[in-house]
Design a protein around this motif. Structure first.
Motif, PDB file in Angstrom:
ATOM      1  N   UNK A  13     -39.081  12.007  12.163  1.00 47.35           N
ATOM      2  CA  UNK A  13     -39.859  11.175  11.264  1.00 47.35           C
ATOM      3  C   UNK A  13     -39.502   9.697  11.321  1.00 47.35           C
ATOM      4  N   UNK A  14     -38.317   9.341  11.746  1.00 47.42           N
ATOM      5  CA  UNK A  14     -37.929   7.937  11.808  1.00 47.42           C
ATOM      6  C   UNK A  14     -37.069   7.691  13.039  1.00 47.42           C
ATOM      7  N   UNK A  15     -36.581   6.480  13.173  1.00 49.62           N
ATOM      8  CA  UNK A  15     -35.787   6.109  14.350  1.00 49.62           C
ATOM      9  C   UNK A  15     -34.284   6.255  14.127  1.00 49.62           C
ATOM     10  N   UNK A  16     -33.870   6.808  13.002  1.00 50.51           N
ATOM     11  CA  UNK A  16     -32.450   6.963  12.703  1.00 50.51           C
ATOM     12  C   UNK A  16     -31.763   7.923  13.654  1.00 50.51           C
ATOM     13  N   UNK A  17     -30.452   7.856  13.682  1.00 47.68           N
ATOM     14  CA  UNK A  17     -29.674   8.778  14.505  1.00 47.68           C
ATOM     15  C   UNK A  17     -29.807  10.162  13.885  1.00 47.68           C
ATOM     16  N   UNK A  24     -25.922   6.892  23.661  1.00 45.04           N
ATOM     17  CA  UNK A  24     -26.403   5.558  23.968  1.00 45.04           C
ATOM     18  C   UNK A  24     -25.826   5.125  25.303  1.00 45.04           C
ATOM     19  N   UNK A  25     -26.666   4.563  26.154  1.00 45.58           N
ATOM     20  CA  UNK A  25     -26.220   4.005  27.420  1.00 45.58           C
ATOM     21  C   UNK A  25     -26.070   2.504  27.204  1.00 45.58           C
ATOM     22  N   UNK A  26     -24.875   1.999  27.447  1.00 43.68           N
ATOM     23  CA  UNK A  26     -24.519   0.604  27.184  1.00 43.68           C
ATOM     24  C   UNK A  26     -24.219  -0.083  28.508  1.00 43.68           C
ATOM     25  N   UNK A  27     -24.723  -1.320  28.681  1.00 44.97           N
ATOM     26  CA  UNK A  27     -24.431  -2.054  29.915  1.00 44.97           C
ATOM     27  C   UNK A  27     -23.083  -2.773  29.819  1.00 44.97           C
ATOM     28  N   UNK A  28     -22.731  -3.494  30.869  1.00 44.02           N
ATOM     29  CA  UNK A  28     -21.433  -4.180  30.941  1.00 44.02           C
ATOM     30  C   UNK A  28     -21.269  -5.267  29.882  1.00 44.02           C
ATOM     31  N   UNK A  31     -24.879  -4.272  25.663  1.00 45.09           N
ATOM     32  CA  UNK A  31     -26.250  -4.091  25.198  1.00 45.09           C
ATOM     33  C   UNK A  31     -26.680  -2.631  25.348  1.00 45.09           C
ATOM     34  N   UNK A  32     -27.400  -2.129  24.362  1.00 43.58           N
ATOM     35  CA  UNK A  32     -27.940  -0.782  24.457  1.00 43.58           C
ATOM     36  C   UNK A  32     -29.096  -0.809  25.453  1.00 43.58           C
ATOM     37  N   UNK A  33     -28.973  -0.006  26.494  1.00 41.90           N
ATOM     38  CA  UNK A  33     -29.993   0.073  27.532  1.00 41.90           C
ATOM     39  C   UNK A  33     -30.960   1.214  27.251  1.00 41.90           C
ATOM     40  N   UNK A  34     -30.419   2.320  26.767  1.00 43.93           N
ATOM     41  CA  UNK A  34     -31.240   3.504  26.518  1.00 43.93           C
ATOM     42  C   UNK A  34     -30.583   4.353  25.447  1.00 43.93           C
ATOM     43  N   UNK A  35     -31.409   5.060  24.730  1.00 39.02           N
ATOM     44  CA  UNK A  35     -30.934   5.994  23.715  1.00 39.02           C
ATOM     45  C   UNK A  35     -31.422   7.383  24.110  1.00 39.02           C
ATOM     46  N   UNK A  36     -30.553   8.365  23.991  1.00 42.27           N
ATOM     47  CA  UNK A  36     -30.887   9.732  24.352  1.00 42.27           C
ATOM     48  C   UNK A  36     -30.667  10.637  23.147  1.00 42.27           C
ATOM     49  N   UNK A  45     -28.947  11.934  32.440  1.00 47.14           N
ATOM     50  CA  UNK A  45     -28.721  10.496  32.310  1.00 47.14           C
ATOM     51  C   UNK A  45     -28.140   9.879  33.582  1.00 47.14           C
ATOM     52  N   UNK A  46     -27.779  10.706  34.549  1.00 48.81           N
ATOM     53  CA  UNK A  46     -27.037  10.273  35.721  1.00 48.81           C
ATOM     54  C   UNK A  46     -27.689   9.118  36.482  1.00 48.81           C
ATOM     55  N   UNK A  47     -28.976   9.189  36.743  1.00 44.33           N
ATOM     56  CA  UNK A  47     -29.657   8.130  37.501  1.00 44.33           C
ATOM     57  C   UNK A  47     -29.582   6.791  36.762  1.00 44.33           C
ATOM     58  N   UNK A  48     -29.760   6.815  35.467  1.00 41.92           N
ATOM     59  CA  UNK A  48     -29.691   5.585  34.671  1.00 41.92           C
ATOM     60  C   UNK A  48     -28.276   5.020  34.665  1.00 41.92           C
ATOM     61  N   UNK A  49     -27.285   5.896  34.591  1.00 39.02           N
ATOM     62  CA  UNK A  49     -25.884   5.458  34.613  1.00 39.02           C
ATOM     63  C   UNK A  49     -25.556   4.822  35.960  1.00 39.02           C
TER      64      UNK A  49
END
Length: 53
Positions: A13-17, A24-28, A31-36, A45-49
């Protein structure tokens, strides 16, 4: 995501955890790059990582 829609539609129903296994995939730069969602396996998630390495 289909399992959540079927068994726990209120979680969508919402965007909450939704649960403590939300990932969460975080860059160097921190920054949050993606949420799973909790049902996403780490192998999915391997390809994104690898793209961020």
């Amino acid at each position: 995501m289909d399992a959540l829609k079927k068994h726990y539609p209120e979680y969508l129903e919402d965007e909450g955890i939704k649960w403590d296994f939300t990932k969460f995939l975080i860059d160097h730069e921190g920054n949050v790059v993606e949420r799973y969602e909790p049902i996403t396996s780490p192998s999915a998630m391997l390809a994104a990582i690898e793209k961020l390495l």
